[in-house]
Design a protein around this motif. Structure first.
Motif, PDB file in Angstrom:
ATOM      1  N   PHE A 232     -53.374 115.102  87.721  1.00 33.04           N
ATOM      2  CA  PHE A 232     -53.882 116.406  88.147  1.00 33.04           C
ATOM      3  C   PHE A 232     -55.354 116.586  87.774  1.00 33.04           C
ATOM      4  O   PHE A 232     -55.855 117.717  87.702  1.00 33.04           O
ATOM      5  N   GLY A 233     -56.051 115.476  87.591  1.00 34.01           N
ATOM      6  CA  GLY A 233     -57.451 115.522  87.194  1.00 34.01           C
ATOM      7  C   GLY A 233     -58.383 116.075  88.244  1.00 34.01           C
ATOM      8  O   GLY A 233     -59.548 116.361  87.953  1.00 34.01           O
ATOM      9  N   TYR A 234     -57.923 116.254  89.478  1.00 31.64           N
ATOM     10  CA  TYR A 234     -58.754 116.813  90.543  1.00 31.64           C
ATOM     11  C   TYR A 234     -58.845 118.331  90.466  1.00 31.64           C
ATOM     12  O   TYR A 234     -59.618 118.948  91.208  1.00 31.64           O
ATOM     13  N   LEU A 235     -58.028 118.952  89.584  1.00 30.58           N
ATOM     14  CA  LEU A 235     -58.033 120.402  89.439  1.00 30.58           C
ATOM     15  C   LEU A 235     -58.913 120.828  88.269  1.00 30.58           C
ATOM     16  O   LEU A 235     -58.919 120.173  87.227  1.00 30.58           O
ATOM     17  N   GLU A 236     -59.613 121.931  88.433  1.00 31.83           N
ATOM     18  CA  GLU A 236     -60.443 122.460  87.354  1.00 31.83           C
ATOM     19  C   GLU A 236     -59.593 122.934  86.184  1.00 31.83           C
ATOM     20  O   GLU A 236     -60.021 122.893  85.036  1.00 31.83           O
TER      21      GLU A 236
ATOM     22  N   THR B 231     -52.801 121.095  81.690  1.00 35.33           N
ATOM     23  CA  THR B 231     -53.073 120.712  80.306  1.00 35.33           C
ATOM     24  C   THR B 231     -54.104 119.592  80.266  1.00 35.33           C
ATOM     25  O   THR B 231     -54.453 119.000  81.284  1.00 35.33           O
ATOM     26  N   GLU B 232     -54.572 119.279  79.065  1.00 35.97           N
ATOM     27  CA  GLU B 232     -55.517 118.177  78.923  1.00 35.97           C
ATOM     28  C   GLU B 232     -54.887 116.862  79.382  1.00 35.97           C
ATOM     29  O   GLU B 232     -55.559 116.021  79.979  1.00 35.97           O
ATOM     30  N   ALA B 233     -53.596 116.676  79.108  1.00 35.32           N
ATOM     31  CA  ALA B 233     -52.916 115.467  79.577  1.00 35.32           C
ATOM     32  C   ALA B 233     -52.864 115.436  81.095  1.00 35.32           C
ATOM     33  O   ALA B 233     -53.017 114.371  81.715  1.00 35.32           O
ATOM     34  N   GLY B 234     -52.650 116.594  81.713  1.00 36.13           N
ATOM     35  CA  GLY B 234     -52.642 116.652  83.169  1.00 36.13           C
ATOM     36  C   GLY B 234     -53.996 116.357  83.767  1.00 36.13           C
ATOM     37  O   GLY B 234     -54.119 115.643  84.767  1.00 36.13           O
ATOM     38  N   LYS B 235     -55.053 116.889  83.123  1.00 34.31           N
ATOM     39  CA  LYS B 235     -56.409 116.620  83.613  1.00 34.31           C
ATOM     40  C   LYS B 235     -56.783 115.152  83.460  1.00 34.31           C
ATOM     41  O   LYS B 235     -57.526 114.594  84.274  1.00 34.31           O
ATOM     42  N   ALA B 236     -56.281 114.528  82.411  1.00 37.45           N
ATOM     43  CA  ALA B 236     -56.579 113.113  82.187  1.00 37.45           C
ATOM     44  C   ALA B 236     -55.739 112.222  83.086  1.00 37.45           C
ATOM     45  O   ALA B 236     -56.015 111.022  83.189  1.00 37.45           O
ATOM     46  N   GLY B 237     -54.741 112.799  83.735  1.00 31.42           N
ATOM     47  CA  GLY B 237     -53.840 112.026  84.576  1.00 31.42           C
ATOM     48  C   GLY B 237     -53.933 112.423  86.026  1.00 31.42           C
ATOM     49  O   GLY B 237     -55.018 112.626  86.573  1.00 31.42           O
TER      50      GLY B 237
END
Length: 711
Positions: free
Chosen positions: A166-170, A158-164
């Motif tokens: 898990f941000g290393y994943l596309e 999710t966007e929250a995951g990408k901002a946190g």
């Protein structure tokens, strides 16, 4: 590296990250607590807690495991979790991993102690695999969500995951589906419960509904933080490997010992030389030891100048460098037989700086026992007294030194301390030669070799041989004696099918072989449809496992049909689709890989011996290691040691090696407004939630499922 509850000697420091930890109110005059950099893993023997423990072990992150099945285990109480050290409150663990949100009986004093501990020191808790329900901030999966197989599902960050974390994943998190007959993944998909402070980080579509359900999310409640994971996994599955880094970063707040990076290096053996070709009629390789002497016709495979041009163009397109292990006699003999001409060597030397080069011995001679090839399989020749005849020390040294001298004269950018012997010979090879050639170590010392390639399939543990330390290499199932796809598939069919199907029967003799075939592959399509996807997944699995060991192929695989490239493109293409640019593949040369592996071994030994102390107080981390042992650490960007930046950037953090030299090594972290400065007395401790329901664990989550022909 796992420490039992009886030998908790490693002290490690606090884990509160800038953006992940709640602010707590400090008591007047209370000192800032010390938090040891160690994780508490409470296990029930399930695959998910085992996977997280394996991730910590592999990365070099210290942890203590309490096995709930052990009748003699220590009781988890206030004294087990915290104490006072030098007049300062000390939290002994920076994070807690539980099999689910509450693995204890209803009303358990151990769960109450954990709750109080987490509230007091702002310690996060990972629920390794639990059922979706209001007690973990989610609606019940039954009725509004989904409970069942997620084999082959394509989840997303999710966007929250990408901002946190898990941000290393596309964004994509594909779930494996390696067997059509075995359930491998099971999940509970559900949405956050009304009024719950729950943020999904990884989610997937709920079948039959327009909504998406959480697979990984953060639940904040009662002054605590839980990472709620509602799918089951094992340490090998790709979905876990993709998320493992983020799970550890979440639980440690990005401040922990150990490091995790993704590595891929490819050695190309026999450069300048020619490789013998597989005979599809004889099912052996004329000129090699698997054919009877004189059987078949020699038809060698050797690169041409256009193959060099293709290799350089491919490297440029992938921003990747191949390592060429060369045999100088290949070109010397070719020139002698062709009026001094060798267009391949001319082209390779013109492009010498585009590649990394490794000494592969002058003639590719077998440097172990003297081979008796009059029989198939070959055996070691013996002396009249029955003892093994060994290739001599001088002969081995000459093979190494002559090849090095030619390479230096040709201007190859060599590292003289690196060596791969032909077929990894000289090192033990079973069943014929169960020990190293006793002359190998002295010859390596004579020639100054420090790093020696070995075959991971038969010699996986790094060890010393003379002055050299081994570097295990993964063999790829792209065969040295195949330049064309039809040859590759034919040999693959022969090796991995039954005797009744015309194959070797190796799978009948060794049922655990992971590449066995139910039926022969189609010669025209088998390479693209089966072998390439399989070898891609296997190699990518190594890349995602924080494993720096190189892979190796042969120059024949860059010639003719250039059969290596589809696999290499598969690995790098899949990787690029999964990871962001700040988590690149680490493409190291052999010496660098050897150093990394050696440092890890020493670090593991220090952790196992309990001779490391590490902790955090506020924004300062202190590490103390014995002697010359280097420690690995991962920290937020901007962390410094004595005013100098620590480590190098990777996946949104910095990681690297430090050396305390027997004295405290301090690391200053970037200031964080949310970092707690003192312990606080817990408020009213809520009654522990009812014991989590039993969760579904399919057979495929308990062990790695080999990749099938259909996948």
């Amino acid at each position: 590296m796992k420490r039992t509850i009886r030998t908790t000697a490693l002290l490690v420091g606090t884990l509160m990250t800038a953006v992940m930890l709640p602010t707590v109110t400090a008591q007047a005059a209370a000192p800032t607590p010390r938090v040891d950099l160690r994780v508490l893993v409470v296990s029930d023997g399930g695959p998910s807690t085992d996977a997280i423990a394996a991730e910590l072990e592999n990365a070099g992150t210290p942890y203590t495991e309490v096995d709930l099945r052990d009748a003699d285990r220590s009781v988890i109480d206030a004294a087990f979790l915290a104490d006072t050290f030098d007049g300062r409150p000390r939290a002994k663990y920076q994070a807690v991993v539980l099999p689910n949100d509450n693995p204890f009986p209803t009303g358990s004093s151990e769960m109450a102690a954990l709750i109080a501990y987490e509230q007091t020191y702002a310690i996060p808790q990972v629920d390794a695999y639990t059922y979706a329900r209001p007690q973990v901030g989610l609606n019940a999966a039954v009725g509004t969500g989904y409970a069942g197989s997620v084999d082959g599902v394509r989840a997303e960050v999710t966007e929250a995951g990408k901002a946190g974390v898990f941000g290393y994943l596309e964004g994509a998190v594909p779930f494996e589906d390696n067997s059509p007959t075995v359930g491998e993944s099971y999940a509970y998909l559900s949405t956050p419960a009304a009024g719950a402070d729950f943020v999904p980080y990884v989610q997937a579509a709920i079948p039959g509904r327009a909504t998406k359900g959480s697979l990984v999310g953060e639940y904040r409640h009662d002054g605590r933080r839980e990472l709620v994971v509602t799918f089951v996994y094992n340490q090998h599955q790709q979905q876990f490997r993709l998320l493992a880094r983020g799970i550890v970063e979440w639980m440690t707040g990005g401040v922990h010992l150990g490091a995790n990076r993704n590595y891929f290096a490819v050695h190309v053996d026999d450069v300048f030389a020619a490789d013998d070709r597989w005979d599809t009629v004889l099912n052996c390789t004329p000129g090699d030891v698997d054919c009877q002497p004189g059987e078949g016709t020699l038809n060698p495979i050797r690169m041409v100048p256009a193959d060099v041009d293709h290799a350089t163009a491919w490297q440029n397109s992938r921003d990747f460098t191949l390592d060429f292990a060369y045999n100088a006699s290949g070109t010397v003999d070719h020139r002698q037989d062709n009026g001094g001409q060798d267009p391949l060597a001319d082209r390779l030397l013109a492009e010498r700086d585009r590649f990394r080069w490794i000494n592969h011995t002058y003639t590719h001679a077998f440097l172990g026992c003297v081979q008796d090839t009059a029989v198939v399989p070959w055996k070691c020749a013996t002396n009249p007294d029955g003892s093994t005849r060994w290739v001599g020390r001088n002969e081995i040294a000459d093979e190494i030194a002559a090849n090095e001298a030619w390479g230096v004269a040709a201007g190859l950018p060599l590292h003289k301390v690196e060596l791969v012997t032909g077929e990894h010979s000289g090192l033990k090879v079973t069943p014929q030669q169960p020990v190293d050639n006793p002359n190998l170590g002295p010859a390596l010392t004579d020639t100054g070799i420090a790093w020696l390639g070995s075959d991971n399939s038969r010699d996986p543990v790094q060890r010393r041989v003379g002055t050299a330390t081994t570097v295990s290499r993964y063999p790829m199932n792209v065969f040295y004696n195949a330049g064309r796809t039809a040859e590759q598939v034919d040999e693959y069919n022969w090796i991995y099918t039954s005797r009744a199907q015309g194959g070797s029967g190796i799978c009948e003799d060794n049922p655990a072989t992971s590449t066995c075939l139910a039926a022969p592959l189609d010669v025209a399509t088998g390479y693209t449809e089966h072998i390439v996807p399989l070898e891609t997944r296997i190699a990518l699995g190594h890349v995602l496992a924080n494993d720096p060991r190189p892979h190796f192929i042969h120059q024949s695989n860059l010639a003719e049909d250039r059969i290596a490239y589809p696999v290499l493109d598969g690995v790098l293409g899949d990787y690029e689709a999964l990871f962001t640019d700040d988590a690149p593949v680490m493409n190291l040369r052999m010496k660098e890989i050897g150093v990394e592996m050696r440092q890890r071994t020493a670090w593991r030994a220090a952790l196992d011996a309990g001779t490391v102390t590490a902790y955090r107080i506020g924004d300062r981390v202190t590490v103390l290691t014995p002697g010359d042992v280097a420690f690995a650490a991962t920290l937020p960007a901007g962390a410094q040691h004595d005013g100098t930046d620590f480590g190098t950037p990777y996946a949104g953090a910095v990681s690297g090696w430090g050396r305390s030299g027997g004295s405290p090594y301090t690391l200053d972290l970037p200031p964080s407004a949310d970092t707690p400065t003192t312990a606080v007395a817990p408020g009213r401790t809520p009654a522990p939630a009812p014991t989590a329901p039993r969760t579904e664990v399919p057979a495929g989550a308990r062990q790695q499922i080999p990749y099938s022909a259909e996948r």
